[in-house]
Scaffold this motif. Structure first.
Motif, short mmCIF file in Angstrom:
data_model
loop_
_atom_site.label_atom_id
_atom_site.label_comp_id
_atom_site.label_asym_id
_atom_site.label_seq_id
_atom_site.Cartn_x
_atom_site.Cartn_y
_atom_site.Cartn_z
N LYS A 183 0.86 -1.19 0.00
CA LYS A 183 0.00 0.00 0.00
C LYS A 183 0.89 1.24 0.00
CE LYS A 183 -3.86 -2.34 0.79
NZ LYS A 183 -5.19 -2.17 0.39
N TYR A 184 0.37 2.31 -0.59
CA TYR A 184 1.10 3.56 -0.67
C TYR A 184 0.97 4.37 0.61
CZ TYR A 184 1.67 2.69 -5.64
OH TYR A 184 2.01 2.13 -6.83
N LEU A 185 2.06 5.05 0.97
CA LEU A 185 2.02 5.97 2.09
C LEU A 185 1.18 7.16 1.69
CD1 LEU A 185 4.36 4.14 2.95
CD2 LEU A 185 5.47 6.16 3.89
N SER A 186 0.33 7.61 2.60
CA SER A 186 -0.61 8.67 2.29
C SER A 186 -0.88 9.50 3.53
CB SER A 186 -1.92 8.04 1.80
OG SER A 186 -2.89 9.03 1.55
N ARG A 187 -1.26 10.76 3.31
CA ARG A 187 -1.72 11.60 4.42
C ARG A 187 -3.16 11.21 4.70
NH1 ARG A 187 -4.59 16.35 4.96
NH2 ARG A 187 -4.64 16.67 2.71
N ILE A 188 -3.43 10.85 5.94
CA ILE A 188 -4.77 10.42 6.35
C ILE A 188 -5.23 11.32 7.50
CG2 ILE A 188 -6.14 8.53 7.33
CD1 ILE A 188 -5.17 7.88 4.52
N SER A 189 -6.42 11.87 7.39
CA SER A 189 -6.98 12.70 8.45
C SER A 189 -7.74 11.82 9.42
CB SER A 189 -7.91 13.77 7.88
OG SER A 189 -7.19 14.67 7.10
N ARG A 190 -7.35 11.90 10.67
CA ARG A 190 -8.04 11.22 11.76
C ARG A 190 -8.56 12.29 12.71
NH1 ARG A 190 -8.70 6.34 9.87
NH2 ARG A 190 -6.81 5.34 9.19
N VAL A 191 -9.45 11.94 13.60
CA VAL A 191 -9.96 12.90 14.57
C VAL A 191 -8.79 13.44 15.38
CG1 VAL A 191 -11.48 13.21 16.55
CG2 VAL A 191 -12.18 11.73 14.67
N GLY A 192 -8.55 14.75 15.23
CA GLY A 192 -7.50 15.40 16.01
C GLY A 192 -6.08 15.23 15.50
N ALA A 193 -5.88 14.53 14.39
CA ALA A 193 -4.51 14.32 13.89
C ALA A 193 -4.52 14.04 12.40
CB ALA A 193 -3.86 13.16 14.63
N GLU A 194 -3.40 14.36 11.78
CA GLU A 194 -3.14 13.99 10.40
C GLU A 194 -1.92 13.09 10.46
OE1 GLU A 194 -3.65 16.26 7.18
OE2 GLU A 194 -5.46 17.15 7.97
N ARG A 195 -2.04 11.87 9.99
CA ARG A 195 -0.94 10.92 10.08
C ARG A 195 -0.56 10.43 8.69
NH1 ARG A 195 -2.95 8.79 15.28
NH2 ARG A 195 -1.90 10.17 16.72
N ILE A 196 0.63 9.85 8.63
CA ILE A 196 1.06 9.17 7.43
C ILE A 196 0.83 7.68 7.67
CG2 ILE A 196 2.99 8.69 5.88
CD1 ILE A 196 1.95 11.62 5.84
N GLU A 197 0.07 7.07 6.76
CA GLU A 197 -0.26 5.66 6.88
C GLU A 197 -0.06 4.96 5.54
OE1 GLU A 197 -4.22 5.15 8.44
OE2 GLU A 197 -3.83 6.47 10.14
N ALA A 198 0.24 3.69 5.59
CA ALA A 198 0.36 2.85 4.39
C ALA A 198 -1.00 2.23 4.15
CB ALA A 198 1.44 1.80 4.58
N SER A 199 -1.87 2.98 3.44
CA SER A 199 -3.26 2.55 3.38
C SER A 199 -3.92 2.65 2.00
CB SER A 199 -4.08 3.37 4.37
OG SER A 199 -4.00 4.73 4.05
N LYS A 200 -3.24 3.16 1.01
CA LYS A 200 -3.87 3.35 -0.29
C LYS A 200 -3.41 2.30 -1.30
CE LYS A 200 -5.94 7.46 0.40
NZ LYS A 200 -5.83 8.74 -0.24
N ALA A 201 -4.37 1.67 -1.96
CA ALA A 201 -4.05 0.67 -2.99
C ALA A 201 -3.54 1.34 -4.27
CB ALA A 201 -5.28 -0.17 -3.31
N GLU A 202 -4.02 2.54 -4.55
CA GLU A 202 -3.59 3.31 -5.72
C GLU A 202 -3.03 4.64 -5.23
OE1 GLU A 202 -3.76 2.25 -8.91
OE2 GLU A 202 -4.62 0.34 -8.25
N ALA A 203 -1.98 5.11 -5.87
CA ALA A 203 -1.38 6.39 -5.49
C ALA A 203 -2.25 7.53 -6.00
CB ALA A 203 0.03 6.50 -6.05
N ASP A 204 -2.60 8.44 -5.09
CA ASP A 204 -3.35 9.63 -5.46
C ASP A 204 -2.57 10.86 -4.98
OD1 ASP A 204 -3.82 9.80 -2.71
OD2 ASP A 204 -5.90 9.15 -2.85
N VAL A 205 -3.18 12.02 -5.03
CA VAL A 205 -2.51 13.26 -4.65
C VAL A 205 -2.02 13.23 -3.20
CG1 VAL A 205 -4.62 14.50 -3.99
CG2 VAL A 205 -2.63 15.78 -4.80
N TYR A 206 -2.70 12.50 -2.33
CA TYR A 206 -2.32 12.42 -0.92
C TYR A 206 -1.09 11.54 -0.69
CZ TYR A 206 -7.03 14.27 -0.53
OH TYR A 206 -8.16 15.04 -0.69
N CYS A 207 -0.69 10.82 -1.72
CA CYS A 207 0.46 9.92 -1.64
C CYS A 207 1.74 10.56 -2.20
CB CYS A 207 0.19 8.64 -2.43
SG CYS A 207 -1.24 7.72 -1.87
#
Length: 138
Positions: A14-38
């Motif tokens: 999975k691609y590393l991506s910026r993910i918005s969580r409640v109260g935080a923005e984290r980098i997670e390996a969660s995207k199957a396809e690379a998009d702008v957040y990756c």
């Protein structure tokens, strides 16, 4: 200082991506396809040191605490935003954070953390340099 756009894929394929969580923005390996957040703008510093800027125009940094998450939170880069890029092979890299530990994927949540003293498979990322940041802007 040169700039390139970098995309990273973790050991879970999975691609590393910026993910918005409640109260935080984290980098997670969660995207199957690379998009702008990756896409991260990589700035080469002296030696093998780099900084990475996310799509929110903030630099990735090690967040100090019980868990050293990687978050895109700094408008101006400082020492917590610098990573040492170590090439394992032509397309695989390790990133060592300012705390002296390697970035790795947390197996439970896929969050990227700076928590490994000795690198293992979860610390290796497949890197792709897309284009220079100047070419991307044209």
């Amino acid at each position: 200082m040169s700039e390139k756009i970098m995309v990273l894929k973790a050991d879970n394929n999975k691609y590393l991506s910026r993910i918005s969580r409640v109260g935080a923005e984290r980098i997670e390996a969660s995207k199957a396809e690379a998009d702008v957040y990756c896409r991260f703008v990589m700035h080469d510093l002296k030696g093998s040191r780099i900084t990475l800027k996310a799509d929110n125009n903030k630099y990735l940094a090690v967040v100090k605490g019980p868990v050293s998450y990687i978050e895109p939170i700094k408008l101006v880069p400082d020492a917590d935003c610098e990573f040492v890029l170590e090439r394992v092979s032509e397309y695989r890299v390790l990133l060592k954070a300012a705390n002296g530990k390697y970035l790795s994927r947390n197996g439970s949540y896929n969050a990227i953390e700076a928590n490994k003293v000795v690198p293992d498979a979860s610390c290796q990322f497949i890197d792709t340099i897309l284009v220079s940041a100047l070419e991307a802007a044209e």
